[in-house]
Scaffold this active site. Sequence first.
Site, PDB file in Angstrom:
ATOM      1  N   GLY A  54       0.914  -1.570   0.280  1.00  0.00           N
ATOM      2  CA  GLY A  54       0.292   0.111  -0.063  1.00  0.00           C
ATOM      3  C   GLY A  54       0.691   0.944   0.047  1.00  0.00           C
ATOM      4  O   GLY A  54       1.547   1.471   0.526  1.00  0.00           O
ATOM      5  N   ALA A  55       0.279   1.566  -0.679  1.00  0.00           N
ATOM      6  CA  ALA A  55       1.305   3.073  -0.943  1.00  0.00           C
ATOM      7  C   ALA A  55       1.939   3.922   0.084  1.00  0.00           C
ATOM      8  O   ALA A  55       3.269   4.708   0.640  1.00  0.00           O
ATOM      9  CB  ALA A  55       1.102   4.187  -2.394  1.00  0.00           C
ATOM     10  N   ARG A  90      10.323  -1.011  -4.408  1.00  0.00           N
ATOM     11  CA  ARG A  90       9.108  -1.250  -5.575  1.00  0.00           C
ATOM     12  C   ARG A  90       8.752  -0.136  -5.970  1.00  0.00           C
ATOM     13  O   ARG A  90       9.139   1.137  -6.255  1.00  0.00           O
ATOM     14  CB  ARG A  90       7.659  -1.475  -4.732  1.00  0.00           C
ATOM     15  CG  ARG A  90       7.731  -2.221  -3.846  1.00  0.00           C
ATOM     16  CD  ARG A  90       6.424  -2.826  -3.314  1.00  0.00           C
ATOM     17  NE  ARG A  90       5.007  -3.052  -4.271  1.00  0.00           N
ATOM     18  CZ  ARG A  90       3.594  -3.284  -4.498  1.00  0.00           C
ATOM     19  NH1 ARG A  90       3.832  -3.162  -3.240  1.00  0.00           N
ATOM     20  NH2 ARG A  90       3.178  -3.890  -5.285  1.00  0.00           N
ATOM     21  N   GLN A 203      -5.545  -8.618  -1.929  1.00  0.00           N
ATOM     22  CA  GLN A 203      -5.456  -7.498  -0.962  1.00  0.00           C
ATOM     23  C   GLN A 203      -7.122  -7.763  -0.415  1.00  0.00           C
ATOM     24  O   GLN A 203      -7.250  -7.023   0.435  1.00  0.00           O
ATOM     25  CB  GLN A 203      -5.086  -6.360  -1.219  1.00  0.00           C
ATOM     26  CG  GLN A 203      -3.283  -6.724  -1.774  1.00  0.00           C
ATOM     27  CD  GLN A 203      -3.187  -7.123  -3.222  1.00  0.00           C
ATOM     28  OE1 GLN A 203      -3.704  -7.482  -4.750  1.00  0.00           O
ATOM     29  NE2 GLN A 203      -1.713  -6.486  -3.816  1.00  0.00           N
ATOM     30  N   ASP A 244      -1.552   4.144  -6.206  1.00  0.00           N
ATOM     31  CA  ASP A 244      -0.421   4.554  -5.949  1.00  0.00           C
ATOM     32  C   ASP A 244       0.359   5.792  -6.917  1.00  0.00           C
ATOM     33  O   ASP A 244       1.737   5.475  -5.825  1.00  0.00           O
ATOM     34  CB  ASP A 244       0.542   3.286  -6.440  1.00  0.00           C
ATOM     35  CG  ASP A 244      -0.116   2.038  -6.117  1.00  0.00           C
ATOM     36  OD1 ASP A 244      -1.232   1.305  -6.131  1.00  0.00           O
ATOM     37  OD2 ASP A 244       0.408   1.634  -4.791  1.00  0.00           O
ATOM     38  N   LYS A 255      -4.074  -0.298  -8.468  1.00  0.00           N
ATOM     39  CA  LYS A 255      -3.405  -1.880  -8.707  1.00  0.00           C
ATOM     40  C   LYS A 255      -4.713  -2.352  -9.994  1.00  0.00           C
ATOM     41  O   LYS A 255      -6.015  -1.661 -10.180  1.00  0.00           O
ATOM     42  CB  LYS A 255      -4.212  -2.570  -7.117  1.00  0.00           C
ATOM     43  CG  LYS A 255      -4.790  -4.222  -7.556  1.00  0.00           C
ATOM     44  CD  LYS A 255      -3.434  -4.500  -7.748  1.00  0.00           C
ATOM     45  CE  LYS A 255      -1.680  -4.168  -6.630  1.00  0.00           C
ATOM     46  NZ  LYS A 255      -0.702  -4.206  -6.583  1.00  0.00           N
TER      47      LYS A 255
HETATM   48  O1  MRU Z   1       0.491  -3.864  -4.796  1.00  0.00           O
HETATM   49  P1  MRU Z   1      -0.477  -3.401  -2.894  1.00  0.00           P
HETATM   50  O2  MRU Z   1      -1.232  -3.853  -2.439  1.00  0.00           O
HETATM   51  O3  MRU Z   1       1.409  -2.083  -3.304  1.00  0.00           O
HETATM   52  O4  MRU Z   1      -1.057  -2.417  -3.715  1.00  0.00           O
HETATM   53  C1  MRU Z   1      -1.943  -1.130  -3.218  1.00  0.00           C
HETATM   54  C2  MRU Z   1      -2.770  -0.643  -4.264  1.00  0.00           C
HETATM   55  O5  MRU Z   1      -2.470  -0.677  -5.447  1.00  0.00           O
HETATM   56  C3  MRU Z   1      -3.532   0.493  -2.642  1.00  0.00           C
HETATM   57  O6  MRU Z   1      -4.917   0.402  -3.907  1.00  0.00           O
HETATM   58  C4  MRU Z   1      -3.046   2.087  -2.993  1.00  0.00           C
HETATM   59  O7  MRU Z   1      -1.588   1.620  -2.939  1.00  0.00           O
HETATM   60  C5  MRU Z   1      -3.536   2.805  -2.287  1.00  0.00           C
HETATM   61  S1  MRU Z   1      -3.390   2.606  -0.738  1.00  0.00           S
HETATM   62  C6  MRU Z   1      -3.989   3.587   0.669  1.00  0.00           C
END
Ligand code: MRU
Length: 366
Positions: A54-55, A90, A203, A244, A255
């Site tokens: 999550g970002a 990442r 997720q 992100d 995502k």
């Molecule tokens: O690959 P991830 O699980 O890190 O991806 C997370 C997402 O795509 C979330 O929607 C995004 O980070 C927003 S979190 C507030």
Amino acid sequence: MKVDGKHYRSIWFNEEAGCAQIIDQRWLPHEFRVVDLETREDFAASIRDMWVRGAPLIGATAAFAISAEMKRDPSDANLDEAWDELHATRPTAINLRWALNEMRNTLRPLPEAERAEAAHKRALEVNDEDVETNRMIGVHGLEIIRKIAAKKKPGEVVNILTHCNAGWLATVDWGTATSPMYHAQAAGIPIHIWVDETRPRNQGALLTSWEMNSHDIPHHLIVDNAGGHLMQHGQVDLVIVGTDRTTAHGDVCNKIGTYLKALAAYDNNVPFYVALPSPTIDWTVKDGVTEIPIEERDGEEVTHVQGKLPDGSIGSVQISPDGTPGGNPAFDVTPRRLITGLITERGVCEPSPEGLAAMFPDRVLD
Ligand code: MRU
């Protein structure tokens, strides 16, 4: 937010242990494990291998990583090395670069002897700021839900669809997309959440459903392909997702699969909102499709699925034939023309250069 009635953040500094601790998300919802992060390799692995994800949480973790590194060796060389190693973990979530820059810009002007303490203080602030930012996203997002509820019969449920996990586990607390949901629940507005499972890593199934259960928010887990059908049948009042990286022009990277939800929402006149803290805005890029690097993850995340086995242990099963390779782009870009609005900590704005510049006149680059 709460786990079995007890308040948790997704990351925190444990004074007694003298290190940052996280909820290791690889095992949720089946096992709740807390892990110490001490070395640079611990921190890098925790981001790269998605113990945290999550970002905003990736950014918060990187801030604690720099703080730990400054305790070990506060030199310029180490600061730069740590920046580079963490930045490479990442590629898509821009909060990582934001937090690393925030830490480096704070520390670089200081004498080495002062860096450890200053880094610890700034890392704690970055974490606290994330919590407050997400709370404010909820305050502004609540008004959107309230308006939709006002058009319904009294007591009628507002149906919200969300994708991936942009919940408190993806941030330090509150979540971005979920913060308006918690605020709506507290305001007594009846809501129901459609939780996209979010293949390949699920997720939504694993994390968002768990969060909804923990706070008694009515929800159903749906397969990723169900959203369009539900929208055609009037069963989705609005979509709220996280991001992100959002460009200075308002394109939203999130995502994989978010774009398809936005297309279906557009075709069915369902409002499509993106909730984001301002560190998720990349003011240096304009066109999301051509300028944002999309993380390509291991194909095994597609060919295999992890879950609880009949004996209660957590395991992985192969769902494709031997020899079929998995293709795994982890994010996609939703062009701004498909987005109704961006819910930020300062308020809701249009997904456009003008909308973002008016909301953040102090941040815009040109
Ligand atoms: O690959 P991830 O699980 O890190 O991806 C997370 C997402 O795509 C979330 O929607 C995004 O980070 C927003 S979190 C507030």
